[in-house]
Design an enzyme around this catalytic site. Structure first.
Site, PDB file in Angstrom:
ATOM      1  N   GLY A  14      -7.801  18.385   7.526  1.00 38.61           N
ATOM      2  CA  GLY A  14      -7.002  18.009   6.368  1.00 38.61           C
ATOM      3  C   GLY A  14      -7.856  17.822   5.130  1.00 38.61           C
ATOM      4  O   GLY A  14      -7.638  16.920   4.321  1.00 38.61           O
ATOM      5  N   ALA A  15      -8.831  18.723   4.960  1.00 37.43           N
ATOM      6  CA  ALA A  15      -9.891  18.511   3.970  1.00 37.43           C
ATOM      7  C   ALA A  15      -9.662  19.226   2.651  1.00 37.43           C
ATOM      8  O   ALA A  15     -10.585  19.329   1.846  1.00 37.43           O
ATOM      9  CB  ALA A  15     -11.241  18.936   4.554  1.00 37.43           C
ATOM     10  N   SER A  16      -8.452  19.707   2.401  1.00 38.69           N
ATOM     11  CA  SER A  16      -8.209  20.436   1.158  1.00 38.69           C
ATOM     12  C   SER A  16      -7.660  19.549   0.052  1.00 38.69           C
ATOM     13  O   SER A  16      -7.541  19.997  -1.095  1.00 38.69           O
ATOM     14  CB  SER A  16      -7.244  21.598   1.402  1.00 38.69           C
ATOM     15  OG  SER A  16      -5.986  21.127   1.862  1.00 38.69           O
ATOM     16  N   ASP A  64      -4.796  25.806  11.426  1.00 41.57           N
ATOM     17  CA  ASP A  64      -3.674  24.899  11.631  1.00 41.57           C
ATOM     18  C   ASP A  64      -4.027  24.053  12.851  1.00 41.57           C
ATOM     19  O   ASP A  64      -4.091  24.568  13.973  1.00 41.57           O
ATOM     20  CB  ASP A  64      -2.398  25.704  11.871  1.00 41.57           C
ATOM     21  CG  ASP A  64      -1.174  24.826  12.093  1.00 41.57           C
ATOM     22  OD1 ASP A  64      -1.325  23.619  12.361  1.00 41.57           O
ATOM     23  OD2 ASP A  64      -0.051  25.363  12.015  1.00 41.57           O
ATOM     24  N   ASN A  91      -8.490  13.682  10.061  1.00 38.26           N
ATOM     25  CA  ASN A  91      -7.805  13.197   8.870  1.00 38.26           C
ATOM     26  C   ASN A  91      -6.430  13.838   8.668  1.00 38.26           C
ATOM     27  O   ASN A  91      -5.566  13.241   8.019  1.00 38.26           O
ATOM     28  CB  ASN A  91      -8.677  13.457   7.640  1.00 38.26           C
ATOM     29  CG  ASN A  91      -7.954  13.182   6.355  1.00 38.26           C
ATOM     30  OD1 ASN A  91      -7.628  12.041   6.040  1.00 38.26           O
ATOM     31  ND2 ASN A  91      -7.672  14.237   5.589  1.00 38.26           N
ATOM     32  N   TYR A 156       6.619   8.306  11.889  1.00 37.93           N
ATOM     33  CA  TYR A 156       5.281   8.038  11.353  1.00 37.93           C
ATOM     34  C   TYR A 156       4.667   6.823  12.032  1.00 37.93           C
ATOM     35  O   TYR A 156       3.522   6.866  12.503  1.00 37.93           O
ATOM     36  CB  TYR A 156       5.376   7.813   9.841  1.00 37.93           C
ATOM     37  CG  TYR A 156       4.054   7.534   9.169  1.00 37.93           C
ATOM     38  CD1 TYR A 156       3.177   8.583   8.867  1.00 37.93           C
ATOM     39  CD2 TYR A 156       3.675   6.239   8.832  1.00 37.93           C
ATOM     40  CE1 TYR A 156       1.965   8.335   8.253  1.00 37.93           C
ATOM     41  CE2 TYR A 156       2.464   5.986   8.210  1.00 37.93           C
ATOM     42  CZ  TYR A 156       1.608   7.034   7.918  1.00 37.93           C
ATOM     43  OH  TYR A 156       0.404   6.787   7.307  1.00 37.93           O
ATOM     44  N   ALA A 158       5.413   5.408  14.911  1.00 33.17           N
ATOM     45  CA  ALA A 158       5.153   5.641  16.334  1.00 33.17           C
ATOM     46  C   ALA A 158       3.900   6.483  16.535  1.00 33.17           C
ATOM     47  O   ALA A 158       3.055   6.181  17.389  1.00 33.17           O
ATOM     48  CB  ALA A 158       6.358   6.319  16.978  1.00 33.17           C
TER      49      ALA A 158
END
Length: 251
Positions: A14-16, A64, A91, A156, A158
């Site tokens: 999730g580094a963008s 993905d 992340n 979210y 859970a």
């Protein structure tokens, strides 16, 4: 110097955008070389150029993380480039605020798949390389809402609660390999997805009523928790959840 990461290889999913970019800058600033993973190639390339401008190596990998084959390919690319992985920051994640009574199945499955299942499969695939080297730092980005409830967003909550307990379980399981597994639980922080909502009068009043520090977090205020958990010096810390929320969950 404490928390010197020179010679370490750090992988961030999730580094963008958002936390992922902040974390990339923080780890590179302490000397780590990076692998940054996300789906948006143009944004990844921009982050990679910035990190290279800091004097560190940076390998962007389009993937993905909900697809195991993509993760396995990212591992292969990492090992081909660097020969090892030392730090993994899980992340990538997503929200989901619909009330439970109207939440579609797709929203539930999407939150669980990205916030929990992808965390497991990414940890498993990169963890195999850490186990070979008998060294690793796995850092899972959960949420303060993995520790307490709220008024909506059951999927979210859970998934983030499960991420916290997954962290505890994996921390215990992989301690024998000299791999630590910890979680960061952020409170309210501005990102490109949340900043507009955080700055409304309604939300400002909500924070004043519920957050002891009466504000949301600033850019960089998560970085010290990240760097501590990523460092050699944190070798006796595992299975923990570090909460960075302005005191929200302590009252």
């Amino acid at each position: 110097m404490y928390f010197d990461l020179t010679g370490r290889v750090a992988v961030i999913t999730g580094a963008s955008s958002g936390f992922g970019v902040q974390f990339a800058r923080a780890l590179a600033g302490q000397g780590a070389d990076l692998v940054i993973i996300a789906r948006r190639k143009d944004k990844l390339e921009a982050v990679a150029e910035e990190i290279r401008g800091m004097g560190r190596k940076c390998l962007p990998v389009v993937a993905d993380v909900t697809k195991t084959e993509d993760i396995q390919n990212a591992v292969k690319a990492t090992i081909a480039e660097y020969g090892k992985v030392d730090i993994l920051v899980n992340n990538a994640g997503i929200g989901g605020e619909d009330p439970a009574e109207v939440m579609p199945d797709e929203q539930w499955y999407r939150a669980v798949n990205l916030n929990l299942t992808a965390m497991f499969t990414t940890s498993r695939e990169f963890g195999k390389e850490m186990i070979k080297n008998k060294y690793g730092r796995v850092i899972n980005v959960a949420s303060m809402y993995g520790l307490v409830g709220s008024y909506s967003g059951a999927a979210y909550h859970a998934s983030k609660g499960a991420a916290v307990n997954f962290t505890r379980a994996l921390g215990a399981e992989w301690a024998k390999y000299n791999i630590t597994v910890n979680a960061i639980c952020p409170g309210f922080f501005p990102t490109e997805l949340t900043e507009a909502a955080l700055n409304t009068d309604e939300f400002q009043n909500f924070m004043k009523a519920t957050v002891p520090m009466k504000r949301y977090g600033k850019d960089g205020e998560l970085n010290t928790a990240l760097l501590y958990l990523a460092a050699n010096e944190s070798g006796y810390t595992t299975g923990t959840a570090v909460v960075v929320d302005g005191g929200t969950t302590c009252v």
